[in-house]
Design an enzyme around this catalytic site. Sequence first.
Site, PDB file in Angstrom:
ATOM      1  N   PHE A 195      -5.286 -43.275  19.720  1.00 30.14           N
ATOM      2  CA  PHE A 195      -4.950 -43.625  19.169  1.00 30.14           C
ATOM      3  C   PHE A 195      -5.589 -45.314  18.271  1.00 30.14           C
ATOM      4  O   PHE A 195      -6.417 -45.767  19.538  1.00 30.14           O
ATOM      5  CB  PHE A 195      -3.456 -44.724  20.381  1.00 30.14           C
ATOM      6  N   GLY A 214      -3.056 -52.685   7.900  1.00 30.89           N
ATOM      7  CA  GLY A 214      -3.907 -52.099   8.357  1.00 30.89           C
ATOM      8  C   GLY A 214      -5.220 -52.140   7.671  1.00 30.89           C
ATOM      9  O   GLY A 214      -6.125 -51.946   8.165  1.00 30.89           O
ATOM     10  N   ASP A 234      -3.647 -40.259   8.305  1.00 23.17           N
ATOM     11  CA  ASP A 234      -2.850 -39.742   9.374  1.00 23.17           C
ATOM     12  C   ASP A 234      -2.265 -38.376   8.966  1.00 23.17           C
ATOM     13  O   ASP A 234      -2.644 -37.553   8.811  1.00 23.17           O
ATOM     14  CB  ASP A 234      -2.383 -40.970  10.090  1.00 23.17           C
ATOM     15  N   ASP A 264      -6.752 -48.157   5.446  1.00 18.89           N
ATOM     16  CA  ASP A 264      -7.631 -48.045   6.808  1.00 18.89           C
ATOM     17  C   ASP A 264      -7.543 -46.400   7.679  1.00 18.89           C
ATOM     18  O   ASP A 264      -8.768 -46.088   7.805  1.00 18.89           O
ATOM     19  CB  ASP A 264      -6.874 -48.210   8.025  1.00 18.89           C
ATOM     20  N   ASP A 323      -3.896 -51.451  14.867  1.00 20.83           N
ATOM     21  CA  ASP A 323      -3.343 -51.816  15.526  1.00 20.83           C
ATOM     22  C   ASP A 323      -1.643 -51.492  16.305  1.00 20.83           C
ATOM     23  O   ASP A 323      -2.169 -49.974  16.126  1.00 20.83           O
ATOM     24  CB  ASP A 323      -2.160 -53.026  14.889  1.00 20.83           C
TER      25      ASP A 323
HETATM   26  P1  IMP Z   1      -0.276 -41.360   7.592  1.00 17.91           P
HETATM   27  O1  IMP Z   1       1.189 -41.824   6.819  1.00 17.91           O
HETATM   28  O2  IMP Z   1       0.722 -40.880   8.885  1.00 17.91           O
HETATM   29  O3  IMP Z   1      -1.217 -41.204   7.315  1.00 17.91           O
HETATM   30  O4  IMP Z   1      -0.201 -43.242   8.532  1.00 17.91           O
HETATM   31  C1  IMP Z   1      -0.460 -43.823   7.842  1.00 17.91           C
HETATM   32  C2  IMP Z   1      -0.459 -45.106   8.877  1.00 17.91           C
HETATM   33  O5  IMP Z   1      -0.261 -44.875  10.091  1.00 17.91           O
HETATM   34  C3  IMP Z   1      -1.861 -46.526   8.852  1.00 17.91           C
HETATM   35  O6  IMP Z   1      -2.020 -47.030   7.095  1.00 17.91           O
HETATM   36  C4  IMP Z   1      -1.948 -47.164  10.588  1.00 17.91           C
HETATM   37  O7  IMP Z   1      -1.162 -48.018   9.946  1.00 17.91           O
HETATM   38  C5  IMP Z   1      -1.349 -46.120  10.886  1.00 17.91           C
HETATM   39  N1  IMP Z   1      -1.882 -46.072  11.598  1.00 17.91           N
HETATM   40  C6  IMP Z   1      -1.530 -43.992  12.392  1.00 17.91           C
HETATM   41  N2  IMP Z   1      -2.349 -43.855  13.135  1.00 17.91           N
HETATM   42  C7  IMP Z   1      -2.895 -45.043  13.658  1.00 17.91           C
HETATM   43  C8  IMP Z   1      -3.697 -45.267  15.205  1.00 17.91           C
HETATM   44  O8  IMP Z   1      -4.465 -44.137  15.340  1.00 17.91           O
HETATM   45  N3  IMP Z   1      -3.768 -46.684  14.716  1.00 17.91           N
HETATM   46  C9  IMP Z   1      -2.292 -47.535  14.269  1.00 17.91           C
HETATM   47  N4  IMP Z   1      -2.407 -47.416  13.217  1.00 17.91           N
HETATM   48  C10 IMP Z   1      -2.578 -45.780  12.835  1.00 17.91           C
HETATM   49 MG    MG Z   2      -0.652 -49.114   7.446  1.00 19.51          MG
END
Ligand code: IMP
Ligand code: MG
Length: 179
Positions: free
Chosen positions: A155, A47, A106, A103, A162
């Site tokens: 999202f 991402g 989350d 990117d 993606d």
């Molecule tokens: P985390 O580990 O939950 O903070 O997530 C981060 C990863 O989840 C990012 O590197 C993204 O690849 C993916 N991700 C989280 N939210 C989204 C979204 O809204 N759209 C696309 N990819 C997401």
């Molecule tokens: Mg990612």
Amino acid sequence: MPKFDIMIDMNEVALLISKDDVQKRVSELAQEISLQKIDVVIGALTGAFIFVSDLVRAMPSKELKIQFVKVNSYGKGTERSSFTIQGLESLDVKGKNVLVVDDIFDSGYTLKNLSNAVKELGAAQVKTCALLDKPSRREVRFDVDYIGFTVENVFIVGYGLDCADEYRSLPDICYIRQK
Ligand code: IMP
Ligand code: MG
């Protein structure tokens, strides 16, 4: 990665942040980050590939090392077993000032785990940066040093992000909206 389980055909991609606004913010972030000495930028694939490309070109230092790792998370577990990072062994971070870039921030696991892994490899300092922050979804306690934009719980696709590997090449930051 969050699951988006409504059929994509029943949804539409809507503009959230225009490419001009993204570029402006990326330049600001690059200037802000460059107040610190950074030796190595590590991007989380896939991402972050577009964000890293724009960010490093806007950073004045041309001696930066740019490296990528591939992060895979399975499920929502806190255990390391549900989270793998490919490419750590080829990183050159010992004694270096590192910026870890993703990117979107989350649940928080990716940046937290990646930043801890880079510290364990002996980096002198690890700073973190995410273009987007979705605070409503946070599951871990971790502070990111540099954030581009805070977004609602939608999202996101485009600018590298993606949905089932599609939409990464959209130049704007968009979101998926139910029709
Ligand atoms: P985390 O580990 O939950 O903070 O997530 C981060 C990863 O989840 C990012 O590197 C993204 O690849 C993916 N991700 C989280 N939210 C989204 C979204 O809204 N759209 C696309 N990819 C997401
Ligand atoms: Mg990612």
